[in-house]
Scaffold this active site. Structure first.
Site, PDB file in Angstrom:
ATOM      1  N   HIS A 156       4.481 -12.559 -12.387  1.00 17.68           N
ATOM      2  CA  HIS A 156       3.099 -13.017 -12.142  1.00 17.68           C
ATOM      3  C   HIS A 156       2.749 -12.980 -10.648  1.00 17.68           C
ATOM      4  CE1 HIS A 156       3.257 -14.732 -16.269  1.00 17.68           C
ATOM      5  NE2 HIS A 156       4.496 -15.039 -15.915  1.00 17.68           N
ATOM      6  N   SER A 277      -7.323   2.943  12.302  1.00 14.78           N
ATOM      7  CA  SER A 277      -8.725   2.710  11.985  1.00 14.78           C
ATOM      8  C   SER A 277      -9.580   3.242  13.128  1.00 14.78           C
ATOM      9  CB  SER A 277      -8.947   1.208  11.805  1.00 14.78           C
ATOM     10  OG  SER A 277     -10.280   0.870  12.106  1.00 14.78           O
ATOM     11  N   LYS A 283      -4.911  -1.649  13.518  1.00 18.32           N
ATOM     12  CA  LYS A 283      -4.623  -1.287  12.127  1.00 18.32           C
ATOM     13  C   LYS A 283      -3.590  -0.185  11.961  1.00 18.32           C
ATOM     14  CE  LYS A 283      -6.477  -2.589   8.749  1.00 18.32           C
ATOM     15  NZ  LYS A 283      -7.812  -2.357   8.244  1.00 18.32           N
ATOM     16  N   GLU A 290      -2.196   4.436  -0.932  1.00 19.74           N
ATOM     17  CA  GLU A 290      -3.491   4.154  -1.566  1.00 19.74           C
ATOM     18  C   GLU A 290      -4.042   5.393  -2.268  1.00 19.74           C
ATOM     19  OE1 GLU A 290      -6.214   1.872   1.138  1.00 19.74           O
ATOM     20  OE2 GLU A 290      -4.406   1.825   2.346  1.00 19.74           O
TER      21      GLU A 290
END
Ligand code: ARG
Length: 463
Positions: A156, A277, A283, A290
């Site tokens: 979970h 970024s 970043k 992704e």
């Protein structure tokens, strides 16, 4: 360009309809397979005395020059042609004259295209198998490196029990071994030749289908000519195997993304597989993971598109089936691209072991082991479970972890607690005591590594 089938018609095809009907933009990918199939067909026609040996040799030589010229870039595939089959045949006749017109004896584009896709997918399936094996190997190497690295295991997405990073990684290796099995199964089932099924009903010529099947590396022939030209099960099977690979890659990607976040910081991806970024200088984004996660939807979409295309079409060939190719090509290309980036990303990934360990120290992930301690003192598991639940509640109230409680505090809950409880709930003990088959202890993880190593050795022997 005049159509080969123009004889029956008094008018040319409308321009828009012609473009709509054409598949050359994508089936040009199969020129090699198309030409190879045609060469073997021509050889068979002369072996069966349907054309002369001289004619057959002229056709085969002509086809070879076409193949060489496309390969070398000397011959561009003419996108005015309806499809790759028509293009090659037209080129052949242009090069060797009327003899070229004999190639299509005892054959139809329906069996021709069915052969081409099988030959194409057979090679592509091998390439995907190779790429998955490389990934398994990389995972196994990382698992060896991190076989003793303790991290929280989750259910979970809540900290559940301590495991090792190696153990966690090997779970993915196991999934990918099943993917290899699925690809091989699908390949074995698809490796039967539809060549010679012709339009749908077979042919009146005395052909030798076994001969072309053997020459093209098939394990046999398809036994029903209507099935031979209508079947696209093999495309669906392979695409579902690709979808499962993507699903596994996507779950893995999701974890990579979570683990590289500041909230977890369990891993550091190599700079070559991360991006920055345009506005936020700090970043370091896990774009590759992704994109793999994102492209999974695409591969599922390709599978659904083909299944939906096939569901309503009557036997035998229908033009709907031309839609199979773009879906197949897209899914093959996508899965290959993903694997080619994902594997080196995993190979260069580094675990931040101290963060994993710190995370494992919080969240009471040794609570099960504390209950097991009481069970070993003779308590029934359910009672032990209840007592430990109360201890956890006490710890939360007093902002403590289990290791920080004094023996006296423990004895207030149950007199069976003794000093050796601390040893029993140390993270190292929790991991090392899980010696059950498939468990997280070092001995169990080493067995899993051995299994994967043997699997890879066997597969490499086969390939
Ligand atoms: N381009 C066609 C396809 O991809 C080849 C088969 C055409 N057959 C036909 N009867 N029109 O499906």
């Amino acid at each position: 360009m005049e159509k080969m089938w123009a004889g029956r018609f008094s008018k040319a095809l409308d321009k828009e309809a012609d473009d709509f009907n054409s598949s050359i933009h994508f089936d040009c990918k199969m020129y090699k397979q198309d030409i190879t199939g045609s060469m073997e067909h021509a050889a068979m026609l002369s072996a069966c005395n349907i054309i002369s040996q001289d004619e057959s040799l002229q056709i085969i030589d002509g086809l070879q020059t076409i193949l060489d010229d496309i390969d070398s870039g000397k011959l561009a595939i003419d996108t005015d042609a309806e499809d790759i089959h028509m293009f090659v045949e037209a080129q052949l006749t242009k090069r060797i004259g009327d003899v070229g017109k004999k190639l299509h004896t005892a054959r139809s584009r329906n069996d021709q295209v069915a052969v081409d896709i099988r030959l194409y997918l057979r090679d592509e399936a091998d390439e995907v198998i190779k790429l998955v094996l490389e990934l398994i190997e990389v995972i196994n190497e990382q698992a060896k490196k991190y076989a003793g690295t303790i991290m929280p295991g989750y259910t979970h997405l809540q900290r559940a029990q301590p495991v090792t990073f190696g153990h966690h990684l090997l779970a993915y290796a196991m999934m990918f071994t099943r993917d290899v099995g699925r690809l091989k199964d699908a390949k074995a089932r698809m490796n039967y030749s539809p060549l010679g099924c012709c339009a749908l009903a077979g042919t009146t010529y005395n052909t030798d289908r076994e001969m072309t099947a053997k020459a093209l590396g098939f394990d046999g022939v398809m036994l029903n000519s209507i099935d031979g030209v209508s079947d696209r099960d093999f495309c669906v099977e392979l695409m579902s195997a690709f979808s499962l690979i993507m699903m596994h890659l996507s779950r893995f990607s999701e974890e990579i993304i979570l683990w590289s976040s500041w909230e977890f910081k369990f891993i550091e991806l190599d700079d070559s597989y991360t991006t920055g970024s345009s506005i936020m200088p700090q970043k370091k984004n896990p774009d590759m993971a992704e994109l793999v996660r994102g492209k999974t939807g695409r591969v599922y979409g390709d599978l659904m598109a083909l299944l939906t295309t096939l569901k309503g079409i009557p036997l035998a060939y229908n033009k709907d089936m031309q839609e199979d190719k773009e879906a197949i090509f897209d899914s093959v290309e996508t899965v290959k691209k993903c694997l080619r980036v994902f594997t080196p990303m995993i190979a260069t990934m580094k675990a931040i072991e101290e963060n994993m360990y710190k995370a494992a120290q919080n969240g009471f992930i040794n609570a099960t082991d504390l209950a097991d301690y009481l069970v070993k003192q003779g308590l029934p598991f359910r009672s032990a479970y209840k007592t430990v639940g109360q201890i956890v509640a006490y710890c939360i109230e007093n902002k403590k972890v289990l290791e920080a409680m004094s023996l006296q505090e423990y004895k207030n809950f149950d007199s069976n607690f003794e000093n050796d409880l601390y040893e029993a709930i140390s993270l190292e003990t929790c991991v090392e005591k899980r010696i059950s088959l498939g468990g997280t202890s070092k001995v169990s993880v080493e067995k899993q590594i051995d299994y994967i190593t043997e699997f890879l050795a066997n597969e490499k022997g086969v390939h």
